[in-house]
Design a protein around this motif. Structure first.
Motif, short mmCIF file in Angstrom:
data_model
loop_
_atom_site.label_atom_id
_atom_site.label_comp_id
_atom_site.label_asym_id
_atom_site.label_seq_id
_atom_site.Cartn_x
_atom_site.Cartn_y
_atom_site.Cartn_z
N UNK A 13 25.59 2.24 -7.48
CA UNK A 13 26.85 2.38 -8.22
C UNK A 13 26.63 3.06 -9.55
N UNK A 14 25.50 2.68 -10.15
CA UNK A 14 25.17 3.22 -11.48
C UNK A 14 25.02 4.74 -11.41
N UNK A 15 24.29 5.18 -10.38
CA UNK A 15 24.09 6.63 -10.24
C UNK A 15 25.41 7.33 -10.01
N UNK A 16 26.26 6.69 -9.15
CA UNK A 16 27.56 7.29 -8.86
C UNK A 16 28.40 7.42 -10.12
N UNK A 17 28.38 6.35 -10.93
CA UNK A 17 29.21 6.38 -12.14
C UNK A 17 28.67 7.42 -13.13
N UNK A 18 27.35 7.60 -13.13
CA UNK A 18 26.77 8.61 -14.01
C UNK A 18 27.19 10.01 -13.57
N UNK A 19 27.14 10.21 -12.24
CA UNK A 19 27.53 11.52 -11.71
C UNK A 19 28.99 11.81 -12.03
N UNK A 20 29.80 10.74 -11.96
CA UNK A 20 31.22 10.93 -12.25
C UNK A 20 31.46 11.36 -13.70
N UNK A 21 30.54 10.96 -14.57
CA UNK A 21 30.67 11.37 -15.97
C UNK A 21 30.57 12.89 -16.12
N UNK A 22 29.96 13.52 -15.13
CA UNK A 22 29.80 14.97 -15.21
C UNK A 22 30.95 15.71 -14.55
N UNK A 60 30.73 9.39 -27.06
CA UNK A 60 31.84 8.70 -26.41
C UNK A 60 31.35 7.78 -25.30
N UNK A 61 30.44 8.29 -24.47
CA UNK A 61 30.06 7.55 -23.26
C UNK A 61 28.95 6.55 -23.49
N UNK A 62 28.23 6.66 -24.59
CA UNK A 62 27.07 5.79 -24.86
C UNK A 62 26.03 5.86 -23.72
N UNK A 63 25.83 7.06 -23.21
CA UNK A 63 24.80 7.25 -22.18
C UNK A 63 23.81 8.29 -22.66
N UNK A 64 23.08 8.04 -23.75
CA UNK A 64 22.24 9.10 -24.34
C UNK A 64 21.19 9.64 -23.40
N UNK A 65 20.48 8.73 -22.71
CA UNK A 65 19.34 9.20 -21.92
C UNK A 65 19.79 10.16 -20.83
N UNK A 66 20.83 9.75 -20.12
CA UNK A 66 21.31 10.57 -19.02
C UNK A 66 21.77 11.94 -19.51
N UNK A 67 22.61 11.94 -20.57
CA UNK A 67 23.20 13.20 -20.99
C UNK A 67 22.15 14.15 -21.61
N UNK A 68 21.24 13.60 -22.41
CA UNK A 68 20.24 14.49 -23.00
C UNK A 68 19.28 15.01 -21.93
N UNK A 117 26.70 18.02 -25.67
CA UNK A 117 26.05 16.85 -25.09
C UNK A 117 26.09 15.69 -26.07
N UNK A 118 25.84 16.00 -27.32
CA UNK A 118 25.83 15.01 -28.38
C UNK A 118 27.19 14.31 -28.48
N UNK A 119 28.26 15.12 -28.39
CA UNK A 119 29.61 14.57 -28.46
C UNK A 119 29.85 13.67 -27.26
N UNK A 120 29.41 14.13 -26.09
CA UNK A 120 29.58 13.33 -24.87
C UNK A 120 28.86 11.99 -25.01
N UNK A 121 27.67 12.02 -25.61
CA UNK A 121 26.90 10.79 -25.79
C UNK A 121 27.65 9.84 -26.73
#
Lengths: 278, 243
Positions: free
Chosen positions: B2-11, B201-209, B195-199
């Motif tokens: 689920x986690x991976x799916x939700x991360x992919x959805x962020x993109x 808002x989403x608080x997902x730094x590792x994934x986005x960077x 990417x920084x702006x996305x981080x």
């Protein structure tokens, strides 16, 4: 009967650096200036004399920042150097897990911006704060300084691995064969015969890497580390005076020029056995 | 999972995901690189000319220019151009008009100028090396044929020079692509900045960077393929051993 030719002039006594040149004195003088920038406050005295209040107020911070920059670069170059050895060795395997891993590592760190890597480590670590707290590493990762140090070490390791691998490849094959003929085992031959020669070849690219690291280390300021660049940006933001950037420029130029000249000096010292005597 | 799916959805594209924002940032990164290239190449070539065949003063200026812009951190050069440029424009304005309207220095232009100056300092050295590949005999021959200095440059030197310089320039392009990330510091919404702006808002730094890093890698890979293609095309007239 032909006359015996004059024997060649006996080699002149020379120390570690070979014969002294004026350039050496310049290099050493520059090094002394850089050291005194960190250790003493003569620039403040000059600033007072010139009546430049901003300089007098903010120079001590800049000098401190210069110290941080030097520290960051020195430590990460050494740590990166240690890490680069296994990486370079792994690159020599033709296939297998280690070789792929080393290739991927070097490709990643050389192909992405240092700033993005710094963000990845610094902000990325925050996401795993609970896990890191669990294994007692949070104290390390919550400090921007340590994150930057880690990122720089990992980054320069990739570049140094490429330098080292290239230098090892440049050592003639005959050296291996001669070592083998003398009955040296492969590891001994590598450490005692190949590696020292590779280091000599790598000296110049290593010097470039040190300079690139000094320039690259300025990105530490973006994640709130008060290195030379960080102290400069702080001073510029507080005083609304852009002249601070120009002081920093002078210091960076002095620093890079010093490293370049001192490195040349060291290189000449270490390769003096390879030079033809005049 | 689920986690991976939700991360992919962020993109995802559109208002719910950050895909389009990051794509726009990537476009700015690429645009900045492409805009800097001709400026940096031209300036670098002029500096190389000054160092190669200029008089004493021109040579000294060329060497000084190279020393300064290769020695300064790119970030510092960028900030000097950005803030110093602002200051310069204000002062010039104050001289010309009574009550000046403040002009903002465009972050894109500041980035282009700063990166271009750094690029030109490095590329001038590449061109200088390439000049050495052209033997003096060729210059003499073309002079003997009655070609003027300018025609010699255009018809004899340049067609060879750019081929000799190509590998070095290609290397500099890959470095330039990475250095464009510095403009995120002056708030230009490039790849890293978006990417920084996305981080934020989403608080997902590792994934986005990580995604940002991978996009930079993909850009480098595409560049390498393009460079390989250009190099093959440039050397199509060269006879290769064994061919």
């Amino acid at each position: 009967m032909t006359t015996t030719p004059h024997p060649e002039a006996p080699p002149t006594a020379s120390g570690f650096f070979g014969e002294a040149r004026t350039g050496d004195l310049v290099a050493l003088a520059l090094a002394a200036v850089i050291a005194s920038l960190v250790l003493s406050d003569w620039p403040v005295a000059i600033g007072t004399w010139l009546g430049n209040d901003i300089f007098v107020r903010y120079w001590p911070r800049l000098a401190e920042g210069l110290g941080v920059t030097l520290q960051l670069v020195a430590i990460s170059i050494v740590l990166g150097g240690l890490l680069s050895l296994p990486l370079a060795l792994a690159r020599f395997r033709n296939r297998g897990f280690a070789s792929t891993l080393a290739y991927g590592y070097v490709y990643f760190f050389r192909g992405t911006p240092l700033l993005a890597q710094t963000f990845l480590v610094y902000y990325g670590a925050g996401e795993f704060s609970d896990t890191l707290r669990g294994i007692g590493l949070w104290g390390f990762f919550k400090e921007a300084y340590w994150c930057v140090l880690l990122t720089f070490s990992l980054n320069t390791a990739a570049y140094q691995a490429e330098i080292l691998a290239g230098a090892i490849r440049a050592v003639p094959r005959g050296q291996w064969e001669a070592a083998h003929a003398l009955g040296l085992s492969k590891p001994v031959a590598f450490v005692k015969i190949i590696l020292p020669q590779a280091f000599v070849t790598a000296l110049r690219p290593y010097g470039n890497e040190v300079i690139l690291m000094i320039k690259g280390s300025a990105v530490a300021s973006v994640v709130t580390v008060f290195d030379l660049m960080g102290a400069t940006r702080l001073a510029a933001n507080r005083t609304f005076d852009e002249q601070v950037y120009l002081w920093a420029a002078v210091v960076y130029l002095l620093l890079v020029e010093t490293i370049r000249r001192v490195w040349d000096l060291i290189e000449r010292g270490l390769t003096r056995h390879l030079r033809r005597r005049a | 999972m689920d986690r991976i799916e939700s991360l992919i959805q962020l993109l995802a594209w559109g208002p719910n995901g950050w895909g389009d924002e990051i794509a726009a940032g990537t476009a700015i990164t690429v645009a900045l690189g492409i805009a800097t290239l001709p400026f940096g190449l031209l300036l670098g070539f002029l500096i190389a000319l000054a160092k190669h065949s200029g008089g004493r003063t021109a040579r000294m200026f060329g060497n000084l220019y190279t020393t300064v812009f290769r020695g300064l951190p790119e970030l510092l050069t960028l900030l000097i151009i950005y803030y110093g440029g602002q200051r310069l424009i204000q002062e010039v304005q104050a001289l010309l008009v009574e009550d000046p309207e403040p002009i903002e220095v465009n972050a894109f232009v500041a980035g282009m100028v700063a990166l271009g100056m750094v690029f030109s300092a490095y590329s001038s050295e590449v061109f200088l090396g390439a000049f050495k590949g052209i033997t003096i005999g060729q210059i003499e021959a073309s002079r003997a044929l009655g070609l003027s200095r300018l025609l010699t440059l255009r018809l004899v030197v340049l067609p060879q020079l750019w081929r000799f310089a190509l590998p070095g320039i290609a290397n500099l392009w890959l470095i330039l692509l990475k250095e464009t990330s510095l403009v995120s510091v002056i708030a230009l919404p490039d790849l890293l900045r978006s990417t920084f702006i996305a981080v934020g808002v989403t608080k997902e730094p590792f994934f986005f960077f990580l995604v940002a890093c991978l996009i930079y890698l993909v850009l480098a890979m595409i560049s390498s393929i393009g460079i390989g293609w250009i190099e093959r095309w440039a050397n199509r007239g060269e006879r290769r051993a064994g061919a």
